[in-house]
Scaffold this motif. Structure first.
Motif, short mmCIF file in Angstrom:
data_model
loop_
_atom_site.label_atom_id
_atom_site.label_comp_id
_atom_site.label_asym_id
_atom_site.label_seq_id
_atom_site.Cartn_x
_atom_site.Cartn_y
_atom_site.Cartn_z
N HIS A 132 -0.11 -5.34 5.89
CA HIS A 132 0.28 -4.79 4.59
C HIS A 132 1.71 -4.31 4.63
O HIS A 132 2.22 -3.89 5.68
CB HIS A 132 -0.62 -3.62 4.20
CG HIS A 132 -2.08 -3.90 4.27
ND1 HIS A 132 -2.80 -3.80 5.44
CD2 HIS A 132 -2.98 -4.28 3.32
CE1 HIS A 132 -4.06 -4.11 5.21
NE2 HIS A 132 -4.19 -4.40 3.93
N HIS A 158 -1.53 -1.03 -4.09
CA HIS A 158 -2.69 -0.20 -3.87
C HIS A 158 -2.17 1.20 -3.56
O HIS A 158 -1.15 1.35 -2.88
CB HIS A 158 -3.52 -0.73 -2.70
CG HIS A 158 -4.01 -2.13 -2.88
ND1 HIS A 158 -5.16 -2.44 -3.57
CD2 HIS A 158 -3.47 -3.32 -2.49
CE1 HIS A 158 -5.33 -3.75 -3.58
NE2 HIS A 158 -4.32 -4.31 -2.94
N ILE A 217 -9.41 -2.75 0.29
CA ILE A 217 -8.22 -3.45 -0.21
C ILE A 217 -8.40 -4.96 -0.08
O ILE A 217 -8.06 -5.72 -1.00
CB ILE A 217 -6.98 -2.98 0.57
CG1 ILE A 217 -6.61 -1.55 0.16
CG2 ILE A 217 -5.78 -3.91 0.32
CD1 ILE A 217 -5.53 -0.92 1.01
N GLU A 240 -8.24 -7.68 -3.09
CA GLU A 240 -7.30 -8.80 -3.03
C GLU A 240 -8.04 -10.13 -3.18
O GLU A 240 -7.58 -11.03 -3.89
CB GLU A 240 -6.53 -8.77 -1.70
CG GLU A 240 -5.50 -7.67 -1.60
CD GLU A 240 -4.33 -7.88 -2.53
OE1 GLU A 240 -3.87 -9.04 -2.68
OE2 GLU A 240 -3.86 -6.89 -3.14
N VAL A 288 0.86 -1.18 0.00
CA VAL A 288 0.00 0.00 0.00
C VAL A 288 0.90 1.23 0.00
O VAL A 288 1.74 1.39 0.89
CB VAL A 288 -0.93 0.04 1.23
CG1 VAL A 288 -1.83 1.27 1.16
CG2 VAL A 288 -1.78 -1.23 1.30
#
Length: 264
Positions: free
Chosen positions: A40, A84, A253, A257, A16
């Motif tokens: 993340h 992302h 997110i 995914e 991210v």
């Protein structure tokens, strides 16, 4: 190369990338780091002339494409194939430019306090700013715009966060960034039609009165764009309502995914 920081939890964790707004820095994401770094890989970037990134990188004719390329260069340095991207305010334009020109590198866009078009009030303010930027101290202009965009008492924390970061900029850097707004409306209009293949979530405070109407119009025209208003919140929603901002972003997110993990 731009200054950046990373927090990595594992090779299989999704990346991210956070892109701050004009006058801010990567430190304006301080309320996101703890939650995002749990599952993340986090990349925090200081855009040119902001935070710890050096100034004086401007060449004649530089655009948002040149700025987005500098973010891509950091991804290349870290061998990050896809990420992302979460942008805030003017950083949402950088994020959208990345998606437009490097769509294979962007998994999704989460755009907070998003700017996709300037209305007549905003264009008038920007015209006044451009007309006076070379002889009016930039911090006066910055504070003025901060109060216009974030006028209420509950916006004070986010307003001060950006004002304090902007104090670290130089006048010439501010002028260069401000100059990018001159031809921004036609550019943003094109972006809205060219990035529709990238899953996009708009997160806007319900008190972000200058920028909500164009978002609502864009979302009505697209099946890919999603839009959520955060109650009792102004322009910089990641600072004013961080718990809600974090949950909505992380849930989005996760959904992307999971969708990509499904065969076919």
């Amino acid at each position: 190369m731009l200054h950046y920081r990373t927090y990595e939890v594992g090779q299989d964790a999704p990346w991210v990338t956070f892109v701050h707004g004009a006058g801010g820095s990567s430190s304006t994401w301080f309320k996101q780091i703890r939650e995002f770094r749990k599952e993340h890989n986090v990349l925090l970037i200081d855009l040119r002339g902001h935070g710890k990134s050096e100034g004086g990188r401007w060449k004649k004719g530089d655009t948002f494409l040149d700025i987005s390329k500098e973010v891509i260069d950091v991804l290349d340095e870290l061998n990050v194939e896809k990420t992302h991207v979460i942008g805030m305010s003017l950083g949402t334009i950088v994020a959208q430019t990345m998606a437009d020109n490097y769509p294979d590198r962007v998994k999704s866009l989460i755009l907070g306090g998003a700017i996709i078009r300037f209305d007549i009030r905003t264009k008038l303010l920007l015209w006044i700013g451009r007309a006076t930027k070379r002889f009016v101290p930039y911090m006066f202009l910055y504070k003025l715009f901060a109060y216009i965009i974030m006028p209420r008492k509950q916006h004070e924390e986010s307003r001060l966060a950006f004002v304090n970061e902007a104090k670290k900029m130089y006048q010439k850097e501010f002028i260069k960034w401000f100059s990018l707004t001159k031809l921004i409306n036609p550019y943003l209009t094109r972006l809205q039609t060219s990035t529709t293949d990238i899953p996009t979530l708009f997160l806007m405070g319900d008190e972000d009165y200058l920028f909500i109407p164009p978002i609502e119009e864009a979302v009505r025209k697209s099946e890919v764009f999603e839009f959520i208003k955060i109650k009792n919140c102004g322009h910089v929603c990641n600072i004013e309502q961080p718990e809600i901002f974090n949950k909505l972003s992380i849930d989005y997110i996760s959904k992307i995914e999971q969708t990509k993990a499904v065969p076919g």
